[in-house]
Scaffold this motif. Structure first.
Motif, PDB file in Angstrom:
ATOM      1  N   MET A  31       0.724  -1.200  -0.033  1.00 26.29           N
ATOM      2  CA  MET A  31       0.035   0.119   0.038  1.00 26.29           C
ATOM      3  C   MET A  31       0.987   1.398   0.137  1.00 26.29           C
ATOM      4  O   MET A  31       0.631   2.209  -0.619  1.00 26.29           O
ATOM      5  CB  MET A  31      -0.956  -0.005   1.443  1.00 26.29           C
ATOM      6  N   TRP A  32       1.910   1.075   0.976  1.00 26.63           N
ATOM      7  CA  TRP A  32       2.705   2.314   0.666  1.00 26.63           C
ATOM      8  C   TRP A  32       3.600   2.590  -0.497  1.00 26.63           C
ATOM      9  O   TRP A  32       3.637   3.720  -0.793  1.00 26.63           O
ATOM     10  CB  TRP A  32       3.677   2.262   1.901  1.00 26.63           C
ATOM     11  N   ASP A  51      -4.614   7.647   0.986  1.00 25.32           N
ATOM     12  CA  ASP A  51      -4.291   7.143   2.295  1.00 25.32           C
ATOM     13  C   ASP A  51      -5.570   6.723   2.861  1.00 25.32           C
ATOM     14  O   ASP A  51      -5.575   5.800   3.713  1.00 25.32           O
ATOM     15  CB  ASP A  51      -3.759   8.483   3.217  1.00 25.32           C
ATOM     16  N   THR A  54      -5.970   3.286   1.431  1.00 26.13           N
ATOM     17  CA  THR A  54      -5.078   2.225   1.844  1.00 26.13           C
ATOM     18  C   THR A  54      -5.103   1.866   3.227  1.00 26.13           C
ATOM     19  O   THR A  54      -4.554   0.793   3.649  1.00 26.13           O
ATOM     20  CB  THR A  54      -3.439   2.930   1.295  1.00 26.13           C
ATOM     21  N   VAL A  57      -7.440  -0.846   3.912  1.00 25.68           N
ATOM     22  CA  VAL A  57      -6.950  -2.370   3.401  1.00 25.68           C
ATOM     23  C   VAL A  57      -5.808  -2.701   4.447  1.00 25.68           C
ATOM     24  O   VAL A  57      -5.738  -3.940   4.859  1.00 25.68           O
ATOM     25  CB  VAL A  57      -6.170  -2.255   2.134  1.00 25.68           C
ATOM     26  N   ILE A  58      -4.935  -1.931   4.950  1.00 24.84           N
ATOM     27  CA  ILE A  58      -4.030  -2.154   5.917  1.00 24.84           C
ATOM     28  C   ILE A  58      -4.630  -2.705   7.386  1.00 24.84           C
ATOM     29  O   ILE A  58      -4.204  -3.531   8.060  1.00 24.84           O
ATOM     30  CB  ILE A  58      -3.090  -0.932   6.269  1.00 24.84           C
TER      31      ILE A  58
END
Length: 77
Positions: A31-32, A51, A54, A57-58
């Motif tokens: 993601m990053w 952000d 993501t 998702v994280i």
């Protein structure tokens, strides 16, 4: 922080029976990386705007890894 996620993911993938956790630890790295690539191509504002998505998702990956670790510790529950 990226190095910590990377090294823990490698350790889980290579030396542990919990390879699913290793795969889930690579999710924040991916993601990053996506945010960085989008930021490099379309501008950092666009990359940082991802952000919101993501982080969801994280968070799902962290919840899944916690569930996997809990069920592997207490298989009767």
């Amino acid at each position: 922080m990226i190095l910590a996620f990377f090294s823990n993911a490698i350790a889980f993938l290579r030396f542990s029976t919990q390879q699913k956790v290793g795969y889930l630890l690579t999710v924040p790295l991916a993601m990053w990386f996506i945010m960085l690539v989008v930021g490099a191509i379309k501008g950092m504002e666009r990359g940082l705007a991802l952000d919101y998505y993501t982080n969801a998702v994280i968070a799902a990956a962290f919840l899944a890894s916690g569930f996997i670790l809990k069920t592997s510790r207490n298989p009767e529950n």
